[in-house]
Design an enzyme around this catalytic site. Structure first.
Site, mmCIF file in Angstrom:
data_model
loop_
_atom_site.group_PDB
_atom_site.id
_atom_site.type_symbol
_atom_site.label_atom_id
_atom_site.label_comp_id
_atom_site.label_asym_id
_atom_site.label_seq_id
_atom_site.Cartn_x
_atom_site.Cartn_y
_atom_site.Cartn_z
ATOM 1 N N LYS A 1 0.847 -1.194 0.000
ATOM 2 C CA LYS A 1 0.000 0.000 0.000
ATOM 3 C C LYS A 1 0.882 1.244 0.000
ATOM 4 C CE LYS A 1 -1.864 2.721 3.054
ATOM 5 N NZ LYS A 1 -1.983 4.001 2.267
ATOM 6 N N GLU B 1 9.675 1.805 11.077
ATOM 7 C CA GLU B 1 10.634 2.915 11.074
ATOM 8 C C GLU B 1 9.804 4.173 11.253
ATOM 9 O OE1 GLU B 1 12.210 6.067 10.616
ATOM 10 O OE2 GLU B 1 12.160 5.658 8.458
ATOM 11 N N CYS C 1 13.191 11.335 7.478
ATOM 12 C CA CYS C 1 13.322 10.929 8.874
ATOM 13 C C CYS C 1 14.741 11.028 9.386
ATOM 14 C CB CYS C 1 12.803 9.501 9.035
ATOM 15 S SG CYS C 1 13.597 8.314 7.925
ATOM 16 N N GLU D 1 9.899 16.125 15.762
ATOM 17 C CA GLU D 1 10.181 15.984 14.330
ATOM 18 C C GLU D 1 9.270 16.926 13.547
ATOM 19 O OE1 GLU D 1 11.193 12.304 11.413
ATOM 20 O OE2 GLU D 1 9.219 12.240 12.349
#
Length: 501
Positions: A190, A265, A301, A401
């Site tokens: 997906k 992750e 990331c 983040e």
């Protein structure tokens, strides 16, 4: 002049996207219309897989695993298909880079960099093809005496749900599907709804490479209903996901009912620690600022968005970073002079601008940037490269983040303080250490609670394990560890007597 990417859509012959279930491309009852992040234009539409569609895709993968040829194929056959696929990716690299530019706005000029490179994705498939005939089990002698033998075998884990983010679809498609297929698993993939067109084409090329019916299935659509139906399906054996911590937590919850294997992750707030004895402070600044601005505009990331800089070289570091920030260009991703992308959508634009406002409210010094780009770029989600100085590690801009072109510079005075600041975060994905002292480089690297450390630079390669500590996720992608993550370890114990019983 108003920016438009519509001519590139026509050049690439973009077609509406369909699902792939059990070897058959099919439509769905609902569709998603994709708007380009640089212009706001409608680019195309693709099928939104309903719960019923996802169920059909998982059952097709289950049938292909339980009854099909792929899990039972010889090593030579799997090697041939995966290497043929790597060749096809290289042959279609220009087409795929163009589709990605229509998806997420990453400029073609950035197409050779790891996270956005088709060629690196091809290398990952080649790399994992090489493991197929090399990873086996062990033969173990009796531990307590007696005439028996214990043997271990690696077998494919089963049906894999591979859920991709939008920012690096080529490499993350490869990091998940290459080891899964190499191990003999079947897959339901997906892609993100913000980067589906290039993944749809990659799946088509997998079929062309010779993957048998049902070994790979494609469901497109947003997290609800498509992603939720996939992660909760009882016939999925393993979930591999890259994305936010919130979704990662939901996947862990969903996996508990049937004990699905999980690889996650989940992002980072990677520190770059720049000591006064760094061989080139300016180059360290350019490396950090390049990761934060060029290409993905900080939407990565592992980008070093938190720079811990020795106080005595902080001014030099900031001056170089500011110079690079002023050189970044935005606009049509198909223009070779454009170096950076827009933010992926309006929601992310507002999030980044909100963090910039908060950074100023918390007392950090705004060196440059901090505004949305206007004029010809006003319809896009563009934010100027932003640098904060005189920040402290307890500020939100240093701890959370942001996923945008924002570099936060935090000064330090001693090595011990730098290590403490580097570890003072919920994340633990990657870090950089800049020093001319080899002993310090290894000492600091060993002290940092992160999955990856780059010394005087940072690079990712197909054979290197990628992943993090703490809330940056579970497991690793890349190398032998990734291949083994898509297998189960079976032990067989056999008597060595004349009679079996």
């Amino acid at each position: 002049m108003t920016l438009t990417v519509q001519p590139h859509r026509e050049t690439l012959g973009l077609k509406d996207g369909r699902l792939l279930i059990g070897g058959e491309f099919r439509e769905s009852d609902e569709t998603w219309t994709h708007h380009h992040p640089a212009t706001g234009e409608e680019i195309g539409s693709f099928a939104v897989a309903s719960g019923k569609d996802v169920d059909a895709a998982v059952r097709a993968a289950r049938k292909a695993f339980d009854e099909g040829t792929w899990p039972r194929s010889g090593a030579g056959e799997r090697i041939k298909v995966l290497r043929r696929y790597g060749d096809l990716l290289r042959e279609h690299a220009d087409e795929l880079k163009g589709l990605q530019a229509l998806d997420n706005g990453v400029p073609l000029s950035f197409g050779q960099i790891y996270a956005t490179s088709v060629n690196i994705a091809a290398d990952i498939f080649d790399h994992h093809a090489g493991w197929i005939d090399k990873v086996g089990g062990q033969t173990l002698p009796p531990y307590q005496g007696g005439d028996h033998l214990a043997m271990t075998f690696r077998e494919p884990v089963g049906v894999v749900a591979a859920i991709l983010p939008w920012n690096a679809p080529f490499v993350l498609f490869a990091q998940k599907l290459a080891p899964a297929l190499a191990a003999g698993c079947t897959v339901v993939v997906k892609p993100s709804e913000y980067a589906s067109f290039c993944v749809i084409r990659m799946v088509e090329l997998l079929i062309e490479a010779g993957l048998p019916e049902g070994a790979v299935n494609l469901v497109t659509g947003p997290g609800t209903p498509t992603g939720e139906a996939l992660i909760t399906h009882p016939l999925v054996d393993k979930i591999s996901f890259t994305g936010s911590r919130g979704v990662g937590r939901r996947i862990i919850e969903a996996s508990a009912g049937t004990m699905k294997r999980v690889s996650l992750e989940l992002g980072g707030k990677s520190p770059a620690i720049v000591f006064a004895d760094a061989p080139n402070v300016g180059l360290a600044a350019m490396t950090c600022m390049g990761m934060v601005t060029m290409g993905l505009s900080g939407q990565a990331c592992v980008a070093h968005t938190r720079a811990l800089v020795a106080r005595e070289v902080q001014d030099e570091f900031i001056a170089t970073a500011q110079m690079l920030a002023g050189a970044v260009t935005f606009g049509d991703p198909f223009d070779p002079g454009v170096l950076a992308s827009p933010l992926i959508n309006q929601k992310q634009l507002e999030r980044v601008l909100g963090y910039i406002d908060r950074g100023q409210e918390d007392g950090a010094r705004l060196v440059t940037g901090g505004t949305r780009l206007e004029g010809d770029l006003a319809a896009g989600n563009f934010v100027a490269p932003t640098i904060f100085a005189d920040a402290t590690n307890d500020m939100a801009i240093a701890r959370e983040e942001i996923f945008g072109p924002v570099l936060t510079v935090v000064p330090f005075d001693t090595e011990e303080e730098a290590i403490r600041l580097g570890n003072d975060t919920e994340y633990g994905l990657g870090a950089g250490v800049y020093t001319n002292d080899v002993r310090r480089a290894f000492r600091v690297s060993k002290s940092l609670r992160v999955g990856m450390v780059g010394i005087n630079g940072f690079q990712l390669e197909p054979h290197i394990p990628f992943g993090g500590y703490k809330q940056s996720g579970l497991g690793r992608e890349g190398g032998q560890s990734a291949y083994e993550a898509y297998t189960e370890l079976k032990t067989v114990m056999m008597p060595l007597t004349d009679e079996m019983m």
